[in-house]
Design an enzyme around this catalytic site. Structure first.
Site, PDB file in Angstrom:
ATOM      1  N   SER A  56      46.631  40.410  33.119  1.00  0.00           N
ATOM      2  CA  SER A  56      46.146  40.629  31.754  1.00  0.00           C
ATOM      3  C   SER A  56      46.728  39.607  30.772  1.00  0.00           C
ATOM      4  O   SER A  56      46.558  38.405  30.951  1.00  0.00           O
ATOM      5  CB  SER A  56      46.469  42.062  31.321  1.00  0.00           C
ATOM      6  OG  SER A  56      45.822  42.406  30.133  1.00  0.00           O
ATOM      7  N   ASP A 114      35.343  45.353  32.332  1.00  0.00           N
ATOM      8  CA  ASP A 114      36.611  45.279  31.607  1.00  0.00           C
ATOM      9  C   ASP A 114      36.359  45.309  30.104  1.00  0.00           C
ATOM     10  O   ASP A 114      35.687  44.435  29.554  1.00  0.00           O
ATOM     11  CB  ASP A 114      37.352  43.992  31.990  1.00  0.00           C
ATOM     12  CG  ASP A 114      38.806  43.995  31.566  1.00  0.00           C
ATOM     13  OD1 ASP A 114      39.144  44.712  30.607  1.00  0.00           O
ATOM     14  OD2 ASP A 114      39.599  43.271  32.183  1.00  0.00           O
ATOM     15  N   HIS A 119      39.394  47.231  33.634  1.00  0.00           N
ATOM     16  CA  HIS A 119      40.588  46.392  33.497  1.00  0.00           C
ATOM     17  C   HIS A 119      41.639  46.693  34.560  1.00  0.00           C
ATOM     18  O   HIS A 119      42.318  45.780  35.034  1.00  0.00           O
ATOM     19  CB  HIS A 119      41.186  46.605  32.104  1.00  0.00           C
ATOM     20  CG  HIS A 119      42.285  45.653  31.754  1.00  0.00           C
ATOM     21  ND1 HIS A 119      42.079  44.300  31.611  1.00  0.00           N
ATOM     22  CD2 HIS A 119      43.614  45.847  31.528  1.00  0.00           C
ATOM     23  CE1 HIS A 119      43.218  43.703  31.300  1.00  0.00           C
ATOM     24  NE2 HIS A 119      44.167  44.622  31.246  1.00  0.00           N
TER      25      HIS A 119
END
Length: 619
Positions: free
Chosen positions: A470, A556, A593
């Protein structure tokens, strides 16, 4: 998320079946076993029950996935849900919970750097909301209740003329004096000890402390015998410091919902100690090892051996004899309790590395006991460096696959990391030194840690890899742009890479919230700093880059799937045609995600990543 009503009649829970993090609220009648048909609400984030067991409070998100409204619903009513609170500041998110004793509902409106808390009597919600303290830039506070006092964990200045504190302090005020900003300092901690968190029980107060970045937990008998005294020393409050196995352990408190209980449950592990569930009896000051993860082939003492690849010229396999795991005895000799660690197989150390400006950065290194500092080993360094989050250094059995092959694993706690129960970090000033205009510091810290591994002989100069998840993509993407020859291969999982363009689009989820973390590109100084390190905007032309595996998720909602795609496309375009390292993009068309759920899917993804790393290293 799930919450059971105080009378145990209803179970409220949220469910996401798409991976988009759009959670649907459901309420089940535990008496009849049926799902209430009129309770389905989409975009619910947090839940709390009022004391009557009939009123459910919940938060919902806006179009940018920001929790911003609190609604109340009566289970025995056909009326529409009532709006109780709305946060119009788009830099703040709303969370709702109840105090541990269920006396008050708290509505917490938090930005990245400040907070504002509203209270509601859980037994009489018609009394409305009462704000504890008006929002102040840089001031955060969190509230619990016990026997007529609010206990407040805060970095607010507790004396006139003082600045916002670097670390949290524990204060309190009476329920009747909540409107006053004059809070009584409860515990005075000095030197290298800081307070990070608290948990309230009827007869005990549990404090999560840190001493030189190492987690320490202590229990204080309640109610505190402090009277009107301000800032008593911790040792004067009859503390019990909970026994811990090692100074580099990770401590994750359990749910501990029962206010009347005297048992505090925690999950303890370290890079070389499998997870152990421990119950601490706060009244008797004893503990019980409830369960510890068993590692196949080691902790069962089956007589099997583990092998380690030798990275010298010989392809000989070194046999590591099976040993029983090391027992760490309970400090109280009258208890036959012990937890096991694998320190006889694996070695873990925490060292300090000097960064570009001579600031010391914590670097945690794990390796097999058979691996030497001979500049021959492959290595993998992890980084994150955003939102004050600390790298997870708890036990991971999958890492044995690399460690047993002779890899060296390292975790860089770069600037931008707050002190955490997971270990590492250095408080608010440390966080501030790696965010906003100071964000490049965290990148230089990561590069310094990476170079240290090579220069000190932990890792071969051509066999260093890096991995991030991330927002950690900013850290490693920028480091690779600055030093492409430093790394042999990198793995970026759902990475945030096109930070400049993303922050210039406030219609994207989380963008406005990120202004306090990275800066607002509408301000020239912020824009210039962001553009100077943005991975996508600084890919070097005509330079060979390390082998890359970049993953993305189509659903995501936090990091757009296009971020990874744009980065891969630009790197492929800019590198010379004679560069033979693969630049791979792997997109999951079904997940969000955090990937697809399920243990086996996680194992499959990890296996793919490790296979890529091993192949690229040629080990």
């Amino acid at each position: 998320m799930c919450r059971i009503s105080p009378d145990h009649r209803y179970l409220a829970y949220t469910l996401d079946v798409t991976g988009r993090e759009l959670f649907m609220l459901h309420v089940k009648d535990l008496k009849t076993g049926s799902i209430l048909s009129k309770t389905n609400v989409e975009g619910v984030v947090s839940l709390a029950w009022a004391k009557d067991g009939q009123t459910l409070l919940y938060t919902v998100i806006d179009d940018l996935q920001r929790p911003y409204k609190v609604f109340g619903r009566r289970m025995d009513s056909e009326y529409e849900d009532m709006l109780l609170f709305e946060e119009k500041d788009k830099s703040c998110c709303v969370d709702i919970t109840s105090t541990k004793d269920c006396q008050f509902i708290t509505i917490n409106s938090n930005s990245r750097t400040s907070s504002e808390v509203y209270l509601m009597d859980s037994a009489d919600m018609r009394g409305g909301l009462e704000r504890i303290r008006e929002r102040e830039c840089g001031v955060q506070y969190f509230v619990e209740h016990h026997d007529g006092f609010f206990y407040i964990l805060t970095n607010a200045p507790l004396e006139d003329g003082k600045m916002v504190a670097d670390n949290y302090q524990l204060a309190r005020c009476s329920v009747g004096n909540i409107a006053s900003n004059k809070w009584q300092n409860v515990v005075q901690v000095t030197g290298d000890v800081t307070i990070e968190d608290m948990d309230m029980f009827d007869k005990h107060l549990v404090l999560v402390l840190h001493k030189r970045g190492i987690p320490v937990i202590c229990s204080l008998p309640m109610p505190l015998q402090i009277g009107l005294k301000d800032g008593m020393q911790l040792d004067d409050l009859n503390p019990w410091f909970l026994p811990m196995p090692a100074d580099m352990c990770t401590v994750v408190p359990g749910s501990n919902h029962d206010f009347k209980s005297s048992i505090f449950r925690a999950v303890i592990s370290s890079p070389v100690m499998p997870e152990a569930v421990v119950d601490y009896d706060l009244s008797r000051r004893r503990f019980t090892l409830v369960h510890q993860e068993e590692v196949m082939g080691i902790s069962n003492n089956s007589g099997k051996s583990r092998s380690l690849i030798n990275h010298g010229e010989s392809s000989e396999t070194i046999e590591v004899p099976e040993i029983s795991s090391k027992k760490t005895s309970n400090p109280k000799g009258d208890q036959a309790q012990a937890w096991s660690d694998l320190s006889e197989l694996y070695y873990c150390e925490r060292i300090e590395v000097f960064s570009h400006d001579a600031v010391k950065i914590h670097l945690t290194i794990i390796r097999s006991q058979e691996v030497k500092q001979n500049s021959e080993n492959p290595g993998l360094i992890y980084g994150y460096g955003a939102y004050g989050e600390v790298l997870d250094k708890s036990w991971r059995s999958d890492q044995m696959s690399l460690l047993d092959r002779g890899w060296v694993l390292a975790f860089a706690d770069v600037r931008q990391v707050l002190i955490s129960v997971r270990g590492g970090g250095g408080g608010k000033s440390w966080h501030d030194a790696g965010r906003g205009l100071q964000k490049p510091n965290s990148i230089y810290d990561f590069i310094a840690c990476s170079k240290y591994l090579v220069e000190e002989g932990y890792v071969h100069k051509d066999l260093l890899g890096a991995m991030a998840f991330s927002a950690g993509g900013i850290l490693i993407g920028a480091a690779v742009n600055m030093c492409p020859d430093l790394f042999r291969t990198i793995v970026l999982k759902v990475p945030f890479l096109d930070i400049c363009n993303t922050l210039m689009d406030p219609s994207l989820p989380l963008t406005v919230l990120d202004y306090e973390e990275f800066g607002d590109p509408k301000n020239f100084s912020d824009f210039a700093t962001i553009q100077s390190y943005s991975p996508y905007d600084n890919v070097q032309k005509g330079v060979c880059y390390p082998a890359m595996l970049v993953t993305a998720s189509f659903h995501d909602s936090r990091v757009g799937v296009w971020e990874a795609a744009k980065w891969v496309a630009r790197v492929r375009e800019y590198i010379p045609v004679n560069c033979c390292q693969p630049i791979l993009l792997k997109t999951n068309m079904h997940s969000g995600h955090f990937g697809e759920g399920g243990r086996y899917k996680h194992c499959k993804d990890t296996s793919f990543e490790y296979a890529f790393l091993i192949k690229m290293m040629g080990t």
